[in-house]
Design a protein around this motif. Sequence first.
Motif, PDB file in Angstrom:
ATOM      1  N   GLU A 344       4.801  57.042 -12.392  1.00 39.94           N
ATOM      2  CA  GLU A 344       5.542  56.294 -13.409  1.00 39.94           C
ATOM      3  C   GLU A 344       4.672  55.246 -14.107  1.00 39.94           C
ATOM      4  OE1 GLU A 344       8.464  56.785 -14.637  1.00 39.94           O
ATOM      5  OE2 GLU A 344       8.898  58.484 -13.323  1.00 39.94           O
ATOM      6  N   THR A 345       3.578  54.856 -13.454  1.00 38.06           N
ATOM      7  CA  THR A 345       2.697  53.847 -14.078  1.00 38.06           C
ATOM      8  C   THR A 345       1.826  54.440 -15.194  1.00 38.06           C
ATOM      9  OG1 THR A 345       0.947  54.253 -12.455  1.00 38.06           O
ATOM     10  CG2 THR A 345       2.591  52.556 -11.919  1.00 38.06           C
ATOM     11  N   VAL A 346       1.733  55.772 -15.282  1.00 40.57           N
ATOM     12  CA  VAL A 346       0.981  56.389 -16.344  1.00 40.57           C
ATOM     13  C   VAL A 346       1.823  56.394 -17.622  1.00 40.57           C
ATOM     14  CG1 VAL A 346      -0.191  58.490 -17.118  1.00 40.57           C
ATOM     15  CG2 VAL A 346      -0.271  57.843 -14.702  1.00 40.57           C
ATOM     16  N   GLN A 347       1.408  55.587 -18.614  1.00 38.46           N
ATOM     17  CA  GLN A 347       2.100  55.491 -19.907  1.00 38.46           C
ATOM     18  C   GLN A 347       1.160  56.002 -21.011  1.00 38.46           C
ATOM     19  OE1 GLN A 347       5.254  54.613 -20.150  1.00 38.46           O
ATOM     20  NE2 GLN A 347       5.432  54.140 -17.951  1.00 38.46           N
ATOM     21  N   PRO A 348       1.323  57.238 -21.465  1.00 43.11           N
ATOM     22  CA  PRO A 348       0.372  57.826 -22.443  1.00 43.11           C
ATOM     23  C   PRO A 348       0.206  56.995 -23.722  1.00 43.11           C
ATOM     24  CG  PRO A 348       1.746  59.542 -21.497  1.00 43.11           C
ATOM     25  CD  PRO A 348       2.307  58.240 -21.009  1.00 43.11           C
TER      26      PRO A 348
END
Length: 353
Positions: A344-348
């Motif tokens: 969830e911490t991956v924000q493209p």
Amino acid sequence: MQEASKNHKKIASNICELVVIPFGRWCNAHAARVQNSQDDLQGRIKAYDKQSDAVQKLRSQYFNKCRQVEDLEEENKLAFQSPDKNEGFSTKGIPTPTIKLPEKDNLEDVELLEIGDESYNPEQVKKILVHMLNNIGLRETKVPILGVYQNVSIGSDIVEYIQKHMGATSVSYAERIGQDLVEYGFLRLIGSVGRTFANSSKMNYQWRTKVFQITGIPEKKKPLDRVSSVTSTSDSIESPIGAMGEMLSGWNPLSNAHPNETPAERLRRESTEADERYKAGVRKLDLLRCGLEEAMIDHMKFMERCELDRLKAIKAVILDFSGAISNVIPSLQSTVDNMMLYQETVQPLGDLR
């Protein structure tokens, strides 16, 4: 042990089918998209560089033609003035003033010669010419149709000598001294029209016979080797004009698009044509430049989308990997929960900025 072995095999199979194979296909497609973008830009850049080189050549050709036209017009102004311009004034019996250096026998009759900003007596001029002939390279130069000329030096070598041995502090002043040498009849321009001296490796200047007579240095002489399909039956050395006449004796004027134009008209026409080619080349270069800039912007936006897709793919891979192992071994649930948190911490969009 057998149950654990089955679980590991199932996890490996899930990872291979749900993660590795789909992500591998996506990686290959992504690499192809990036390579195609690079190849397209490289092709446009090469086309722009090629046209830029072509424009440089067209500009050089145009400047050369303009220079020849200017030299011809200057010669016409000086050599073909009408005697009827001043009514009531008769020039009959008055010789045309010319700058002429005496030959070796009467060189001493000249008091001073102005070369550049300095004045030299005949003995100093003789020493300068001897030193120039001994230090400036002399060579043979072949001119189409006219033949091979002896005792030739290029303009850049003469300028280099003048700057080194005659105290010229700039190229323009060295060219002034070289122009004086041409005007006094020490040098003559070959292979081009006019009497202009220039600092150029493409401008060839022949040392005149009077220079060797003044200095006492032996002059290299060789009959002009004319390229002609007509074999001469005479053993005497003919003039280059005669050789040119022989070569053009079979010329058919009907095949010429401009049969009646004079040399001056031909030069002006060629300069106009060179100007048009130069303009067309510049326009084409500008179109290529605009197209290249637009393509660079488009490819930059495309690569931004590709990078966004790559970040989304990484996030999807983490999710698929956690799902592949969570359904088999319940004891790994806490580890899977942490993986989901990291996913969830991956924000493209944020990472792209």
